[in-house]
Write a protein that holds these residues in place. Structure first.
Motif, PDB file in Angstrom:
ATOM      1  N   GLY A  54       0.809  -1.213   0.000  1.00  0.00           N
ATOM      2  CA  GLY A  54       0.000   0.000   0.000  1.00  0.00           C
ATOM      3  C   GLY A  54       0.841   1.261   0.000  1.00  0.00           C
ATOM      4  O   GLY A  54       0.472   2.278  -0.605  1.00  0.00           O
ATOM      5  N   ILE A  55       1.988   1.210   0.666  1.00  0.00           N
ATOM      6  CA  ILE A  55       2.895   2.364   0.678  1.00  0.00           C
ATOM      7  C   ILE A  55       3.420   2.613  -0.735  1.00  0.00           C
ATOM      8  O   ILE A  55       3.488   3.764  -1.199  1.00  0.00           O
ATOM      9  N   VAL A  56       3.765   1.538  -1.430  1.00  0.00           N
ATOM     10  CA  VAL A  56       4.163   1.656  -2.833  1.00  0.00           C
ATOM     11  C   VAL A  56       3.007   2.222  -3.659  1.00  0.00           C
ATOM     12  O   VAL A  56       3.201   3.093  -4.519  1.00  0.00           O
TER      13      VAL A  56
ATOM     14  N   GLY B  75      -3.873  -1.387   5.946  1.00  0.00           N
ATOM     15  CA  GLY B  75      -2.800  -1.436   6.935  1.00  0.00           C
ATOM     16  C   GLY B  75      -1.521  -0.773   6.477  1.00  0.00           C
ATOM     17  O   GLY B  75      -0.436  -1.232   6.818  1.00  0.00           O
ATOM     18  N   SER B  76      -1.638   0.319   5.733  1.00  0.00           N
ATOM     19  CA  SER B  76      -0.473   0.943   5.098  1.00  0.00           C
ATOM     20  C   SER B  76      -0.195   2.335   5.662  1.00  0.00           C
ATOM     21  O   SER B  76      -0.966   3.269   5.437  1.00  0.00           O
ATOM     22  N   GLN B  77       0.924   2.458   6.354  1.00  0.00           N
ATOM     23  CA  GLN B  77       1.352   3.753   6.851  1.00  0.00           C
ATOM     24  C   GLN B  77       1.710   4.684   5.696  1.00  0.00           C
ATOM     25  O   GLN B  77       2.132   4.225   4.640  1.00  0.00           O
ATOM     26  N   TRP B  78       1.593   5.973   5.939  1.00  0.00           N
ATOM     27  CA  TRP B  78       1.941   6.937   4.896  1.00  0.00           C
ATOM     28  C   TRP B  78       3.082   7.861   5.329  1.00  0.00           C
ATOM     29  O   TRP B  78       3.607   8.632   4.534  1.00  0.00           O
ATOM     30  N   ARG B  79       3.496   7.727   6.594  1.00  0.00           N
ATOM     31  CA  ARG B  79       4.621   8.509   7.101  1.00  0.00           C
ATOM     32  C   ARG B  79       5.204   7.779   8.307  1.00  0.00           C
ATOM     33  O   ARG B  79       4.557   6.890   8.878  1.00  0.00           O
TER      34      ARG B  79
ATOM     35  N   PRO C 225       5.568   8.225   1.511  1.00  0.00           N
ATOM     36  CA  PRO C 225       5.171   9.372   0.685  1.00  0.00           C
ATOM     37  C   PRO C 225       4.951  10.665   1.458  1.00  0.00           C
ATOM     38  O   PRO C 225       5.023  11.756   0.888  1.00  0.00           O
ATOM     39  N   ASN C 226       4.633  10.570   2.756  1.00  0.00           N
ATOM     40  CA  ASN C 226       4.404  11.765   3.573  1.00  0.00           C
ATOM     41  C   ASN C 226       3.362  12.677   2.913  1.00  0.00           C
ATOM     42  O   ASN C 226       2.339  12.198   2.461  1.00  0.00           O
TER      43      ASN C 226
ATOM     44  N   LEU D 286      -4.540  10.574   7.455  1.00  0.00           N
ATOM     45  CA  LEU D 286      -4.368  10.318   6.031  1.00  0.00           C
ATOM     46  C   LEU D 286      -5.646  10.633   5.262  1.00  0.00           C
ATOM     47  O   LEU D 286      -5.608  11.283   4.205  1.00  0.00           O
ATOM     48  N   GLN D 287      -6.768  10.192   5.788  1.00  0.00           N
ATOM     49  CA  GLN D 287      -8.043  10.442   5.100  1.00  0.00           C
ATOM     50  C   GLN D 287      -8.283  11.935   4.916  1.00  0.00           C
ATOM     51  O   GLN D 287      -8.811  12.370   3.886  1.00  0.00           O
TER      52      GLN D 287
END
Length: 254
Positions: A101-103, A122-126, A185-186, A215-216
């Motif tokens: 998901g991060i990709v 379940g994907s962190q973005w930072r 991606p931050n 994130l949302q």
């Protein structure tokens, strides 16, 4: 019916598989760190009748070899895009679990013309200083993974052309802890404008409810699903529920 194969990228061989409805619209599915495309089998049947499913083993994982280039989310991203270019697929939907998901965030943000819709689980973005997941990730060892996911490691050892599990664990830990531009991606997630669904398990200790809500708020018109009674791998713990959510969300873009 399915097709599969390898493409050579620098000194690594990246494995892909195409299955489902080969006449359907392309749908790319990306697995999590230290896993493989096999982990996504539980949700296959919920998408296979409608979509042409493209599974990719991330570099070093599953049947893909590690090579000598340092792993990063950016490198995974480039491998995925290279596979899709090879398959002559210019537009696609994306599902990514955890690292996958991060990709997927990175691809959707940087190539909006390619991504029809985005679904992550379940994907962190930072990864900010003080994030509680940092200590968890730092403390992870190959021995722990061998004990907790013995069947998955056995499958890796049997299927990978050049298996080296301890080396893979060290390489993937470096990816998880990478805070440079080649990593998470931050704020770039603000450039995601396709229909987006963010999912997490209600008891996911890596991707908190607060982080999902943050994130949302940054992704325009994103939908959110908190999957009850599950932890990090909701698609394996509750495949029927996750599968139905995927089907319902995909109705939005038909």
């Amino acid at each position: 019916m399915r097709t599969c194969g390898y493409i050579k990228i620098d000194d690594a061989s990246i494995y892909y598989q195409v299955s489902g409805n080969l006449k359907g619209k392309p749908f790319v599915l990306l697995h999590g760190g230290l896993g493989s495309m096999k982990d996504l089998t539980p949700i296959h049947k919920y998408l296979a009748d409608e979509y042409c499913l493209i599974y990719i083993d991330l570099r070093g994982h599953g049947k893909s070899t590690l090579g000598s280039v340092k792993l990063s989310y950016e490198l995974y991203q480039n491998d995925v895009l290279a596979i899709l270019s090879f398959l002559k697929i210019s537009q696609f939907s994306l599902f990514g679990f955890s690292d996958g998901g991060i990709v997927a965030y990175r691809i959707a943000a940087q190539y909006p013309e390619k991504v029809v819709c985005l679904i992550t689980l379940g994907s962190q973005w930072r990864l900010e200083s003080g994030d509680p997941s940092i200590e968890v990730l730092k403390g992870l060892t190959a021995e722990f993974w061998l004990e907790k996911f013995a069947d998955d490691v056995d499958n890796y050892q049997l299927s990978n052309p050049q298996p080296h599990f301890h080396k893979l664990v060290d390489a993937v830990k470096a990816v998880w802890l990478d805070t440079s531009e080649s990593g998470y991606p931050n704020s770039v997630v603000e450039q995601i404008h396709c229909p987006t669904l963010i999912m997490r398990g209600d008891h996911d200790f890596l991707f908190s409810l607060d982080e999902a809500a943050a994130l949302q708020s940054k992704v325009k018109d994103a939908d959110f699903a908190n999957v009850p009674f599950t932890e990090h791998a909701s698609h394996q713990e509750s495949p029927e529920l996750v599968g139905k959510i995927l089907q319902q969300f995909m109705l939005k873009i038909r």
